[in-house]
Scaffold this motif. Structure first.
Motif, PDB file in Angstrom:
ATOM      1  N   ALA A  34       0.938  -1.258   0.202  1.00  0.00           N
ATOM      2  CA  ALA A  34       0.017   0.042   0.098  1.00  0.00           C
ATOM      3  C   ALA A  34       0.854   0.964  -0.067  1.00  0.00           C
ATOM      4  O   ALA A  34       1.979   1.285   0.631  1.00  0.00           O
ATOM      5  CB  ALA A  34      -0.783   0.156   1.328  1.00  0.00           C
ATOM      6  N   GLY A  35       0.488   2.277  -0.918  1.00  0.00           N
ATOM      7  CA  GLY A  35       1.106   3.544  -0.719  1.00  0.00           C
ATOM      8  C   GLY A  35       2.597   3.394  -1.837  1.00  0.00           C
ATOM      9  O   GLY A  35       3.176   4.592  -1.944  1.00  0.00           O
ATOM     10  N   ASP A  36       2.562   2.319  -2.504  1.00  0.00           N
ATOM     11  CA  ASP A  36       3.721   2.284  -3.429  1.00  0.00           C
ATOM     12  C   ASP A  36       3.559   3.198  -4.798  1.00  0.00           C
ATOM     13  O   ASP A  36       2.216   3.447  -4.886  1.00  0.00           O
ATOM     14  CB  ASP A  36       3.998   0.700  -4.160  1.00  0.00           C
ATOM     15  CG  ASP A  36       4.880  -0.077  -3.266  1.00  0.00           C
ATOM     16  OD1 ASP A  36       5.289   0.661  -2.077  1.00  0.00           O
ATOM     17  OD2 ASP A  36       4.938  -1.356  -3.773  1.00  0.00           O
ATOM     18  N   SER A  37       4.560   3.593  -5.410  1.00  0.00           N
ATOM     19  CA  SER A  37       4.367   4.466  -6.369  1.00  0.00           C
ATOM     20  C   SER A  37       4.687   3.984  -7.670  1.00  0.00           C
ATOM     21  O   SER A  37       5.066   2.761  -7.697  1.00  0.00           O
ATOM     22  CB  SER A  37       5.148   5.700  -6.314  1.00  0.00           C
ATOM     23  OG  SER A  37       6.722   5.069  -6.315  1.00  0.00           O
ATOM     24  N   VAL A  38       4.757   4.583  -8.796  1.00  0.00           N
ATOM     25  CA  VAL A  38       5.226   4.149 -10.172  1.00  0.00           C
ATOM     26  C   VAL A  38       6.383   3.933 -10.435  1.00  0.00           C
ATOM     27  O   VAL A  38       6.899   2.824 -10.766  1.00  0.00           O
ATOM     28  CB  VAL A  38       4.585   5.254 -11.299  1.00  0.00           C
ATOM     29  CG1 VAL A  38       5.076   4.808 -12.479  1.00  0.00           C
ATOM     30  CG2 VAL A  38       3.129   5.306 -11.499  1.00  0.00           C
ATOM     31  N   LYS A  39       7.261   4.515  -9.483  1.00  0.00           N
ATOM     32  CA  LYS A  39       8.725   4.373  -9.433  1.00  0.00           C
ATOM     33  C   LYS A  39       8.903   2.944  -8.865  1.00  0.00           C
ATOM     34  O   LYS A  39       9.945   2.192  -9.194  1.00  0.00           O
ATOM     35  CB  LYS A  39       9.345   5.412  -8.820  1.00  0.00           C
ATOM     36  CG  LYS A  39      11.002   5.396  -8.808  1.00  0.00           C
ATOM     37  CD  LYS A  39      11.517   6.574  -8.315  1.00  0.00           C
ATOM     38  CE  LYS A  39      13.081   6.722  -8.289  1.00  0.00           C
ATOM     39  NZ  LYS A  39      13.796   5.494  -7.920  1.00  0.00           N
ATOM     40  N   ASP A  40       8.149   2.666  -7.765  1.00  0.00           N
ATOM     41  CA  ASP A  40       8.447   1.270  -7.022  1.00  0.00           C
ATOM     42  C   ASP A  40       7.808   0.126  -7.856  1.00  0.00           C
ATOM     43  O   ASP A  40       8.610  -0.748  -7.936  1.00  0.00           O
ATOM     44  CB  ASP A  40       7.435   1.284  -5.842  1.00  0.00           C
ATOM     45  CG  ASP A  40       7.691   2.326  -4.753  1.00  0.00           C
ATOM     46  OD1 ASP A  40       9.199   2.342  -4.573  1.00  0.00           O
ATOM     47  OD2 ASP A  40       7.238   2.940  -4.094  1.00  0.00           O
ATOM     48  N   LEU A  41       6.801   0.213  -8.686  1.00  0.00           N
ATOM     49  CA  LEU A  41       6.325  -0.637  -9.579  1.00  0.00           C
ATOM     50  C   LEU A  41       7.319  -0.968 -10.744  1.00  0.00           C
ATOM     51  O   LEU A  41       7.744  -2.130 -10.931  1.00  0.00           O
ATOM     52  CB  LEU A  41       5.150  -0.170 -10.371  1.00  0.00           C
ATOM     53  CG  LEU A  41       4.737  -1.129 -11.584  1.00  0.00           C
ATOM     54  CD1 LEU A  41       4.167  -2.623 -10.940  1.00  0.00           C
ATOM     55  CD2 LEU A  41       3.529  -0.203 -12.228  1.00  0.00           C
ATOM     56  N   LEU A  42       8.205   0.106 -11.136  1.00  0.00           N
ATOM     57  CA  LEU A  42       9.157  -0.053 -12.180  1.00  0.00           C
ATOM     58  C   LEU A  42      10.282  -0.985 -11.624  1.00  0.00           C
ATOM     59  O   LEU A  42      10.590  -2.029 -12.244  1.00  0.00           O
ATOM     60  CB  LEU A  42       9.735   1.021 -12.492  1.00  0.00           C
ATOM     61  CG  LEU A  42      11.089   1.269 -13.652  1.00  0.00           C
ATOM     62  CD1 LEU A  42      10.404   0.508 -14.974  1.00  0.00           C
ATOM     63  CD2 LEU A  42      11.536   2.478 -13.878  1.00  0.00           C
ATOM     64  N   GLU A  43      10.690  -0.754 -10.305  1.00  0.00           N
ATOM     65  CA  GLU A  43      11.784  -1.639  -9.437  1.00  0.00           C
ATOM     66  C   GLU A  43      11.297  -3.073  -9.588  1.00  0.00           C
ATOM     67  O   GLU A  43      12.147  -3.897  -9.743  1.00  0.00           O
ATOM     68  CB  GLU A  43      12.060  -1.122  -8.259  1.00  0.00           C
ATOM     69  CG  GLU A  43      12.803   0.355  -8.277  1.00  0.00           C
ATOM     70  CD  GLU A  43      12.795   0.957  -6.901  1.00  0.00           C
ATOM     71  OE1 GLU A  43      12.545   0.274  -5.974  1.00  0.00           O
ATOM     72  OE2 GLU A  43      13.368   2.059  -6.910  1.00  0.00           O
TER      73      GLU A  43
END
Length: 102
Positions: A34-43
């Protein structure tokens, strides 16, 4: 119990064109924090799909002409909060390689 209380959320990621060929699927569900961003998704995507994905994606948040663009629920992240755009339960993220034209 709502997803927020578990600290996890489910989103769907849709892959188009050359990116779809690399990941081998048109759409894949992912469970993120919860709270992850698009940048976290890319990783997460880079770690799951490895070198071929990384090379195809390049550095989409640093390159002047990125190799892929991110849409969240149909909106380009450039018009949201960029790579820091926070994802929510049920979001649809689409990765689009740029289309050349002339």
């Amino acid at each position: 119990m709502p997803a927020e209380s578990t600290g996890k959320m489910k989103i769907n990621v849709k892959f188009l064109a050359s990116i779809r060929e690399i990941v081998g699927a048109h759409e894949i569900p992912f469970e993120l924090n919860a709270g992850d961003s698009v940048k976290d998704l890319l990783e997460v995507l880079e770690s799951r799909f490895g070198t071929d994905f990384k090379e195809a994606a390049g550095k989409p948040f640093e390159d002047e002409n990125p190799r892929i663009r991110f849409l969240v629920n149909g909106r380009d992240i450039d018009f949201l909060q960029g790579p820091g755009t926070e994802l929510k339960e049920g979001d649809l993220v689409v990765l689009i390689p740029p289309v050349g034209g002339g």
